[in-house]
Design an enzyme around this catalytic site. Structure first.
Site, short mmCIF file in Angstrom:
data_model
loop_
_atom_site.label_atom_id
_atom_site.label_comp_id
_atom_site.label_asym_id
_atom_site.label_seq_id
_atom_site.Cartn_x
_atom_site.Cartn_y
_atom_site.Cartn_z
N ARG A 13 0.83 -1.20 0.00
CA ARG A 13 0.00 0.00 0.00
C ARG A 13 0.86 1.25 0.00
O ARG A 13 1.01 1.92 -0.99
CB ARG A 13 -0.96 -0.03 1.20
CG ARG A 13 -2.12 0.96 1.07
CD ARG A 13 -1.77 2.38 1.51
NE ARG A 13 -1.36 2.48 2.90
CZ ARG A 13 -0.90 3.61 3.42
NH1 ARG A 13 -0.78 4.71 2.68
NH2 ARG A 13 -0.52 3.65 4.69
N CYS A 238 5.41 9.73 -0.26
CA CYS A 238 4.11 10.33 0.01
C CYS A 238 3.78 11.31 -1.10
O CYS A 238 4.57 12.22 -1.38
CB CYS A 238 4.13 11.05 1.36
SG CYS A 238 2.54 11.88 1.71
#
Length: 302
Positions: A13, A238
């Protein structure tokens, strides 16, 4: 304190969500299936988020329904709102994760909502999860620094982590999203949070942008932390924190922990092979130093 440290594997993920090139659903499923055979107790499988904002996670249902679940292994998924939670449950999720930040700027950038608004969004998820007997894990981002506002007050980290704990999250993962933390700051942050939330309910989620992750983990282990999020081959980043590298590599963490005499239940050689396989699929070298060294050592002698 226990000599057992629980690893939460993030590569499927958090590791893949920031990849710009589409990754085949079959490869995501294969990654999770391979990770399941290494002894990892928890593998975050995917995220039920808007494909508009995170295109790489558009196949969340296909991934979660397609994996081969190994008894004794948890497969949590990220769910930012009640709609995502409902999709996850329909796909067979038995553990979900919710997330917010310790900095208002990052919360607005990442979720288009204030910290207070994100906490409000969690309430119906928590209510539904209690009714469904589903575990909920909480993430707090930017606990050691924010790409937008810079320094983050420790008091804010304590406030947000405490709120998530009181809402009913069984575990709170404290994330150094941009990897700027240093050992003294990491220790002080964990000590402060642990005064309000039991340390056995806290996890470490450290990115390694500045090469400080293992040092930060060490001092937090000395404070009693025993849960670590990590990503095979050091994959990740991110999308809302420019320049942030991946999570600390799982192979590096396990090599370090085993060297400290701590137990993880993970087969490091098997995990190293998975990290090498994943890196080949992504078309680049593994970011795990221990993983690269161990793979070369093992395979050059064959």
């Amino acid at each position: 304190m226990s000599d057992y440290v629980r690893l939460v594997e993030m590569s499927a993920r958090d590791g893949l969500q920031n990849e710009s090139a589409p990754i085949n659903t079959a490869d995501k499923i294969e990654l999770i299936n391979r990770l399941s055979e290494t002894g990892l107790p928890s593998i975050e499988a995917t995220a039920f988020v808007s494909p508009k904002w995170v295109p790489q996670m558009a196949d969340a249902t296909e991934v979660l329904t397609g994996i081969r679940r190994k008894p004794g292994v948890d497969y949590p998924v990220l769910t930012p709102n009640l709609q995502g939670y409902q999709r996850a449950i329909e796909a067979g999720a038995r553990e979900v994760a919710v997330f917010t930040a310790a900095s208002e700027g990052f919360s607005l950038k990442n979720t288009n909502a204030s910290i207070a608004q994100t906490l409000e969004r969690f309430a119906p998820i928590m209510e539904a999860a209690r009714a469904d007997n589903v575990k909920v894990r909480g993430y707090v981002s930017t606990v050691l620094g924010c790409p937008i506002q810079g320094e983050v007050a420790v008091s804010e980290v304590v406030r947000v982590a405490t709120a998530m704990h009181e809402l009913g999250c069984y575990e709170i993962s404290l994330g150094d999203t941009i990897g700027v933390g240093t050992p003294a700051k990491a220790r002080a942050m964990l000590r402060a949070v642990a005064q309000q939330v039991p340390v056995e309910r806290l996890a470490l989620h450290f990115h390694d942008t500045y090469g400080q992750a293992l040092a930060n983990i060490l001092v937090c282990l000395e404070e009693g932390a025993r849960v670590i999020d990590a990503s095979a081959a050091g994959t990740g980043g991110c999308p809302y924190a420019k320049g942030a590298t991946g999570n600390v590599a799982t192979e590096d963490v396990i090599y370090f922990l085993h060297g400290q005499g701590l137990r993880t239940g993970v087969d490091l050689d098997a995990l190293t092979d998975v990290g090498h396989w994943l890196s080949e699929r992504l078309g680049r070298a593994s970011q795990s130093r221990a993983g690269r060294a161990l793979y070369v050592k093992r395979h050059s002698s064959n």
